[in-house]
Design a protein around this motif. Structure first.
Motif, PDB file in Angstrom:
ATOM      1  N   CYS A 135      -1.512  20.474 -15.470  1.00  0.00           N
ATOM      2  CA  CYS A 135      -0.802  20.576 -16.749  1.00  0.00           C
ATOM      3  C   CYS A 135      -1.633  19.955 -17.871  1.00  0.00           C
ATOM      4  CB  CYS A 135       0.543  19.857 -16.673  1.00  0.00           C
ATOM      5  SG  CYS A 135       1.734  20.624 -15.555  1.00  0.00           S
ATOM      6  N   PHE A 136      -1.519  20.546 -19.058  1.00  0.00           N
ATOM      7  CA  PHE A 136      -2.112  19.916 -20.233  1.00  0.00           C
ATOM      8  C   PHE A 136      -1.115  19.931 -21.383  1.00  0.00           C
ATOM      9  CE2 PHE A 136      -3.188  24.382 -20.878  1.00  0.00           C
ATOM     10  CZ  PHE A 136      -3.082  24.574 -22.256  1.00  0.00           C
ATOM     11  N   THR A 137      -1.221  18.917 -22.211  1.00  0.00           N
ATOM     12  CA  THR A 137      -0.301  18.718 -23.332  1.00  0.00           C
ATOM     13  C   THR A 137      -1.104  18.609 -24.624  1.00  0.00           C
ATOM     14  OG1 THR A 137       1.230  17.508 -21.897  1.00  0.00           O
ATOM     15  CG2 THR A 137       1.494  17.220 -24.275  1.00  0.00           C
ATOM     16  N   VAL A 138      -0.612  19.241 -25.687  1.00  0.00           N
ATOM     17  CA  VAL A 138      -1.280  19.215 -26.988  1.00  0.00           C
ATOM     18  C   VAL A 138      -0.347  18.538 -27.986  1.00  0.00           C
ATOM     19  CG1 VAL A 138      -2.369  20.592 -28.796  1.00  0.00           C
ATOM     20  CG2 VAL A 138      -2.502  21.336 -26.408  1.00  0.00           C
ATOM     21  N   HIS A 139      -0.845  17.512 -28.671  1.00  0.00           N
ATOM     22  CA  HIS A 139       0.037  16.689 -29.499  1.00  0.00           C
ATOM     23  C   HIS A 139      -0.745  16.059 -30.647  1.00  0.00           C
ATOM     24  CE1 HIS A 139      -1.538  12.868 -27.620  1.00  0.00           C
ATOM     25  NE2 HIS A 139      -1.953  13.786 -26.760  1.00  0.00           N
ATOM     26  N   LEU A 140      -0.021  15.504 -31.607  1.00  0.00           N
ATOM     27  CA  LEU A 140      -0.643  14.848 -32.761  1.00  0.00           C
ATOM     28  C   LEU A 140      -0.145  13.425 -32.948  1.00  0.00           C
ATOM     29  CD1 LEU A 140      -0.910  17.638 -35.485  1.00  0.00           C
ATOM     30  CD2 LEU A 140      -2.774  16.386 -34.399  1.00  0.00           C
ATOM     31  N   GLU A 141       0.554  12.900 -31.979  1.00  0.00           N
ATOM     32  CA  GLU A 141       0.978  11.509 -32.028  1.00  0.00           C
ATOM     33  C   GLU A 141       0.516  10.809 -30.751  1.00  0.00           C
ATOM     34  OE1 GLU A 141       5.204  11.338 -32.736  1.00  0.00           O
ATOM     35  OE2 GLU A 141       4.871  11.345 -34.900  1.00  0.00           O
ATOM     36  N   ALA A 142       0.612   9.481 -30.757  1.00  0.00           N
ATOM     37  CA  ALA A 142       0.223   8.683 -29.582  1.00  0.00           C
ATOM     38  C   ALA A 142      -1.212   9.005 -29.170  1.00  0.00           C
ATOM     39  CB  ALA A 142       1.193   8.933 -28.431  1.00  0.00           C
ATOM     40  N   LEU A 143      -2.126   8.930 -30.127  1.00  0.00           N
ATOM     41  CA  LEU A 143      -3.512   9.313 -29.870  1.00  0.00           C
ATOM     42  C   LEU A 143      -4.418   8.143 -29.515  1.00  0.00           C
ATOM     43  CD1 LEU A 143      -3.988  11.885 -32.781  1.00  0.00           C
ATOM     44  CD2 LEU A 143      -3.491  12.366 -30.374  1.00  0.00           C
ATOM     45  N   ASP A 144      -3.997   6.920 -29.806  1.00  0.00           N
ATOM     46  CA  ASP A 144      -4.881   5.788 -29.538  1.00  0.00           C
ATOM     47  C   ASP A 144      -4.746   5.350 -28.084  1.00  0.00           C
ATOM     48  OD1 ASP A 144      -2.866   3.579 -29.236  1.00  0.00           O
ATOM     49  OD2 ASP A 144      -2.389   4.158 -31.309  1.00  0.00           O
ATOM     50  N   GLU A 145      -5.501   4.340 -27.703  1.00  0.00           N
ATOM     51  CA  GLU A 145      -5.536   3.910 -26.310  1.00  0.00           C
ATOM     52  C   GLU A 145      -4.653   2.687 -26.032  1.00  0.00           C
ATOM     53  OE1 GLU A 145      -6.834   5.689 -23.914  1.00  0.00           O
ATOM     54  OE2 GLU A 145      -7.255   7.116 -25.537  1.00  0.00           O
ATOM     55  N   SER A 146      -3.718   2.419 -26.909  1.00  0.00           N
ATOM     56  CA  SER A 146      -2.800   1.316 -26.665  1.00  0.00           C
ATOM     57  C   SER A 146      -1.854   1.667 -25.526  1.00  0.00           C
ATOM     58  CB  SER A 146      -1.984   1.017 -27.931  1.00  0.00           C
ATOM     59  OG  SER A 146      -1.098   2.093 -28.219  1.00  0.00           O
TER      60      SER A 146
END
Length: 228
Positions: A135-146
């Motif tokens: 599965c792959f997901t495409v998104h524009l939030e939660a992009l950092d490594e925290s």
């Protein structure tokens, strides 16, 4: 501008800010209510030589085309490895039998996969679990490594996890393109100060596709590898 017009505009802004209307990231991240159809049409494609022993199905749910383009990039990479690949919009898939592996991807809406992708996983989960599925997901939030971002990314698939035993998962940053939004999404996006952006990392996409479904004696029993 008369007083009634001012009130109407003020009410629209309040409603939009409160999340009742469509939110700003309809193509790659978060959206609330979709009251207008997408401005993008989708098509299916295939690549690679016909091979009954190396057939892979890529199914995607996309709102404004960004996820569709990533699905095609994954397909192209798999074909470079000699696979026979069919790439289909989730609403066009009739039969998932006859494939040796399946890749299922979706854009994110309201913090989860698009409803059509969730429905597909529910309806075909039993068949998909008989072959390696990624599965792959495409998104524009939660992009950092925290840690918070990592947890949010993983939660995007909460609605489909009960139906799928995924071999691999990946999360890709998406794209916001005003020209691909319907008029209402575009209006709300601009009212809220959204900026057009394309954060897709094609090298990351190709690298993930290149390692998918590598031959392994224990491939069907390997634990899921989550690419955050």
């Amino acid at each position: 501008m008369d007083e009634s017009t001012k009130i109407s505009r003020r009410r629209l802004l309040l409603l939009a800010g409160g999340g009742i209307f469509v939110s700003i990231l309809a193509c790659g991240g978060v959206t609330a209510l979709a009251i207008q159809p997408s401005a993008v049409s989708f098509g299916d494609s295939s690549c690679g030589e016909e091979d009954e022993m190396n057939k892979i199905l890529i199914v995607y749910a996309s709102r404004c085309g960004s996820t569709a383009e990533i699905a095609n990039a994954i397909g192209a990479e798999l074909c470079q490895r000699g696979k026979s690949v069919d790439i289909q919009h989730v609403e066009d898939v009739v039969d998932v039998s006859g494939y040796d592996a399946v890749v299922l991807g979706s854009a994110v809406r309201m913090g989860r996969w698009l409803p059509a992708a969730v429905k597909f996983a529910e309806e075909h989960g039993e068949e998909l679990n008989q072959v390696p599925t990624a599965c792959f997901t495409v998104h524009l939030e939660a992009l950092d490594e925290s840690e918070a971002s990592r947890k949010q990314r993983v939660s995007y698939l909460d609605a489909v996890r009960p139906f799928l035993n995924t071999q691999d998962e990946a999360f890709f940053a998406g794209k916001l393109d005003f020209s691909r939004l319907n008029w209402f999404d575009r209006m709300i996006s601009k009212m809220r100060g959204a900026q057009e952006v394309d954060l897709r990392d094609w090298q990351k996409v190709r690298a993930w596709a290149d390692q998918l479904f590598q031959e392994s004696a224990d491939a069907n029993h390997a634990p899921a590898q989550v690419s955050l």
